[in-house]
Write a protein that holds these residues in place. Structure first.
Motif, PDB file in Angstrom:
ATOM      1  N   SER A 277       0.807  -1.215   0.000  1.00  6.93           N
ATOM      2  CA  SER A 277       0.000   0.000   0.000  1.00  6.93           C
ATOM      3  C   SER A 277       0.841   1.266   0.000  1.00  6.93           C
ATOM      4  O   SER A 277       0.309   2.355  -0.111  1.00  6.93           O
ATOM      5  CB  SER A 277      -0.928   0.010   1.217  1.00  6.93           C
ATOM      6  N   LEU A 278       2.152   1.156   0.091  1.00  9.51           N
ATOM      7  CA  LEU A 278       3.030   2.314   0.168  1.00  9.51           C
ATOM      8  C   LEU A 278       2.844   3.319  -0.966  1.00  9.51           C
ATOM      9  O   LEU A 278       2.780   4.513  -0.704  1.00  9.51           O
ATOM     10  CB  LEU A 278       4.496   1.865   0.243  1.00  9.51           C
ATOM     11  N   PRO A 279       2.716   2.919  -2.231  1.00 12.44           N
ATOM     12  CA  PRO A 279       2.537   3.914  -3.283  1.00 12.44           C
ATOM     13  C   PRO A 279       1.316   4.812  -3.082  1.00 12.44           C
ATOM     14  O   PRO A 279       1.299   5.949  -3.517  1.00 12.44           O
ATOM     15  CB  PRO A 279       2.398   3.076  -4.559  1.00 12.44           C
ATOM     16  N   ALA A 280       0.307   4.329  -2.393  1.00 11.27           N
ATOM     17  CA  ALA A 280      -0.875   5.146  -2.146  1.00 11.27           C
ATOM     18  C   ALA A 280      -0.556   6.323  -1.226  1.00 11.27           C
ATOM     19  O   ALA A 280      -1.252   7.322  -1.231  1.00 11.27           O
ATOM     20  CB  ALA A 280      -1.978   4.283  -1.536  1.00 11.27           C
ATOM     21  N   PHE A 281       0.505   6.193  -0.439  1.00 11.41           N
ATOM     22  CA  PHE A 281       0.872   7.247   0.498  1.00 11.41           C
ATOM     23  C   PHE A 281       2.024   8.102  -0.011  1.00 11.41           C
ATOM     24  O   PHE A 281       2.448   9.030   0.650  1.00 11.41           O
ATOM     25  CB  PHE A 281       1.262   6.639   1.849  1.00 11.41           C
ATOM     26  N   ALA A 282       2.550   7.789  -1.162  1.00 12.61           N
ATOM     27  CA  ALA A 282       3.729   8.488  -1.672  1.00 12.61           C
ATOM     28  C   ALA A 282       3.371   9.891  -2.150  1.00 12.61           C
ATOM     29  O   ALA A 282       2.306  10.120  -2.717  1.00 12.61           O
ATOM     30  CB  ALA A 282       4.353   7.689  -2.813  1.00 12.61           C
ATOM     31  N   ASP A 283       4.286  10.809  -1.907  1.00 10.74           N
ATOM     32  CA  ASP A 283       4.116  12.179  -2.383  1.00 10.74           C
ATOM     33  C   ASP A 283       4.401  12.269  -3.878  1.00 10.74           C
ATOM     34  O   ASP A 283       5.175  11.489  -4.409  1.00 10.74           O
ATOM     35  CB  ASP A 283       5.103  13.120  -1.676  1.00 10.74           C
ATOM     36  N   SER A 284       3.806  13.258  -4.528  1.00  6.20           N
ATOM     37  CA  SER A 284       4.205  13.643  -5.880  1.00  6.20           C
ATOM     38  C   SER A 284       5.300  14.682  -5.732  1.00  6.20           C
ATOM     39  O   SER A 284       5.179  15.596  -4.909  1.00  6.20           O
ATOM     40  CB  SER A 284       3.042  14.277  -6.643  1.00  6.20           C
ATOM     41  N   PHE A 285       6.352  14.572  -6.507  1.00 14.18           N
ATOM     42  CA  PHE A 285       7.474  15.501  -6.452  1.00 14.18           C
ATOM     43  C   PHE A 285       7.466  16.406  -7.677  1.00 14.18           C
ATOM     44  O   PHE A 285       7.410  15.918  -8.806  1.00 14.18           O
ATOM     45  CB  PHE A 285       8.805  14.733  -6.431  1.00 14.18           C
ATOM     46  N   CYS A 286       7.529  17.706  -7.456  1.00 13.98           N
ATOM     47  CA  CYS A 286       7.747  18.683  -8.519  1.00 13.98           C
ATOM     48  C   CYS A 286       9.170  19.181  -8.311  1.00 13.98           C
ATOM     49  O   CYS A 286       9.432  19.939  -7.376  1.00 13.98           O
ATOM     50  CB  CYS A 286       6.738  19.819  -8.421  1.00 13.98           C
ATOM     51  N   THR A 287      10.075  18.737  -9.168  1.00 11.60           N
ATOM     52  CA  THR A 287      11.504  18.962  -8.955  1.00 11.60           C
ATOM     53  C   THR A 287      12.101  19.783 -10.076  1.00 11.60           C
ATOM     54  O   THR A 287      11.814  19.549 -11.250  1.00 11.60           O
ATOM     55  CB  THR A 287      12.237  17.607  -8.851  1.00 11.60           C
ATOM     56  N   GLY A 288      12.934  20.745  -9.713  1.00  5.13           N
ATOM     57  CA  GLY A 288      13.625  21.567 -10.690  1.00  5.13           C
ATOM     58  C   GLY A 288      14.054  22.885 -10.075  1.00  5.13           C
ATOM     59  O   GLY A 288      14.058  23.057  -8.852  1.00  5.13           O
ATOM     60  N   LYS A 289      14.410  23.821 -10.931  1.00  9.50           N
ATOM     61  CA  LYS A 289      14.860  25.147 -10.493  1.00  9.50           C
ATOM     62  C   LYS A 289      13.667  26.072 -10.272  1.00  9.50           C
ATOM     63  O   LYS A 289      12.653  25.976 -10.969  1.00  9.50           O
ATOM     64  CB  LYS A 289      15.777  25.785 -11.545  1.00  9.50           C
ATOM     65  N   VAL A 290      13.792  26.952  -9.311  1.00  6.34           N
ATOM     66  CA  VAL A 290      12.780  27.979  -9.049  1.00  6.34           C
ATOM     67  C   VAL A 290      12.967  29.079 -10.094  1.00  6.34           C
ATOM     68  O   VAL A 290      14.044  29.657 -10.205  1.00  6.34           O
ATOM     69  CB  VAL A 290      12.931  28.559  -7.629  1.00  6.34           C
ATOM     70  N   THR A 291      11.934  29.348 -10.882  1.00  4.17           N
ATOM     71  CA  THR A 291      12.032  30.403 -11.890  1.00  4.17           C
ATOM     72  C   THR A 291      11.451  31.721 -11.385  1.00  4.17           C
ATOM     73  O   THR A 291      11.942  32.785 -11.741  1.00  4.17           O
ATOM     74  CB  THR A 291      11.333  29.998 -13.203  1.00  4.17           C
ATOM     75  N   LYS A 292      10.398  31.637 -10.581  1.00  8.92           N
ATOM     76  CA  LYS A 292       9.792  32.826  -9.990  1.00  8.92           C
ATOM     77  C   LYS A 292       9.518  32.543  -8.528  1.00  8.92           C
ATOM     78  O   LYS A 292       9.089  31.453  -8.154  1.00  8.92           O
ATOM     79  CB  LYS A 292       8.484  33.189 -10.680  1.00  8.92           C
ATOM     80  N   LEU A 293       9.768  33.566  -7.711  1.00 13.41           N
ATOM     81  CA  LEU A 293       9.492  33.469  -6.287  1.00 13.41           C
ATOM     82  C   LEU A 293       9.158  34.869  -5.801  1.00 13.41           C
ATOM     83  O   LEU A 293       9.880  35.822  -6.110  1.00 13.41           O
ATOM     84  CB  LEU A 293      10.718  32.932  -5.536  1.00 13.41           C
ATOM     85  N   GLY A 294       8.074  34.998  -5.073  1.00 15.99           N
ATOM     86  CA  GLY A 294       7.696  36.316  -4.596  1.00 15.99           C
ATOM     87  C   GLY A 294       6.798  36.255  -3.390  1.00 15.99           C
ATOM     88  O   GLY A 294       6.306  35.195  -3.000  1.00 15.99           O
ATOM     89  N   VAL A 295       6.595  37.431  -2.806  1.00 11.61           N
ATOM     90  CA  VAL A 295       5.706  37.590  -1.662  1.00 11.61           C
ATOM     91  C   VAL A 295       4.812  38.795  -1.940  1.00 11.61           C
ATOM     92  O   VAL A 295       5.311  39.876  -2.270  1.00 11.61           O
ATOM     93  CB  VAL A 295       6.493  37.838  -0.359  1.00 11.61           C
ATOM     94  N   GLY A 296       3.518  38.598  -1.818  1.00  7.33           N
ATOM     95  CA  GLY A 296       2.566  39.691  -2.005  1.00  7.33           C
ATOM     96  C   GLY A 296       2.484  40.579  -0.779  1.00  7.33           C
ATOM     97  O   GLY A 296       2.983  40.236   0.295  1.00  7.33           O
ATOM     98  N   ARG A 297       1.837  41.709  -0.924  1.00  2.00           N
ATOM     99  CA  ARG A 297       1.775  42.681   0.167  1.00  2.00           C
ATOM    100  C   ARG A 297       1.016  42.180   1.391  1.00  2.00           C
ATOM    101  O   ARG A 297       1.148  42.728   2.474  1.00  2.00           O
ATOM    102  CB  ARG A 297       1.178  44.000  -0.321  1.00  2.00           C
TER     103      ARG A 297
END
Length: 114
Positions: A16-36
């Motif tokens: 049953s382990l695959p049912a609990f596995a996370d999805s990974f989004c892997t790579g470089k950060v292209t945009k990063l920000g903080v709103g007001r």
């Protein structure tokens, strides 16, 4: 008999382990920000469009403020150093690029600097 029960429970867990596995989004950060108002947004890893993760000023999207600050710090350091990161989701998602742009990415689990 006790050993047999332990082996059976272990096998059920492993199957049953695959049912609990996370999805990974892997790579470089292209945009990063903080709103007001403190909303953190990011794009890039695994084809993520611009998505909101959390809020630095209060619990949002199921993420506590202190966790959000740590996630933002990890993402900022990775971007500054051109490092790869993984943003994970649990339950798993179909595809990183399928998430709605300029919306909260639901079920964020981990931000991992690699």
């Amino acid at each position: 008999m006790n050993l047999l029960k332990k082996i059976s429970v272990s096998l059920i867990f492993l199957v049953s382990l695959p049912a609990f596995a996370d999805s990974f989004c892997t790579g470089k950060v292209t945009k990063l920000g903080v709103g007001r108002h403190g909303v953190v947004y990011v794009s890039g890893p695994g084809g993520l469009p611009v998505v909101y993760l959390c809020n630095l000023q209060g619990k949002s999207n199921g993420i506590e403020t202190e966790s959000c600050k740590a996630m933002y710090s990890s993402l900022l350091a990775a971007k500054a150093q051109n490092k790869t990161v993984s943003i994970t989701f649990n339950p798993s998602i179909g595809s990183c690029s399928e998430l709605g742009s300029w919306r909260y990415a639901q079920n964020v689990n981990w931000v991992i600097s690699e």
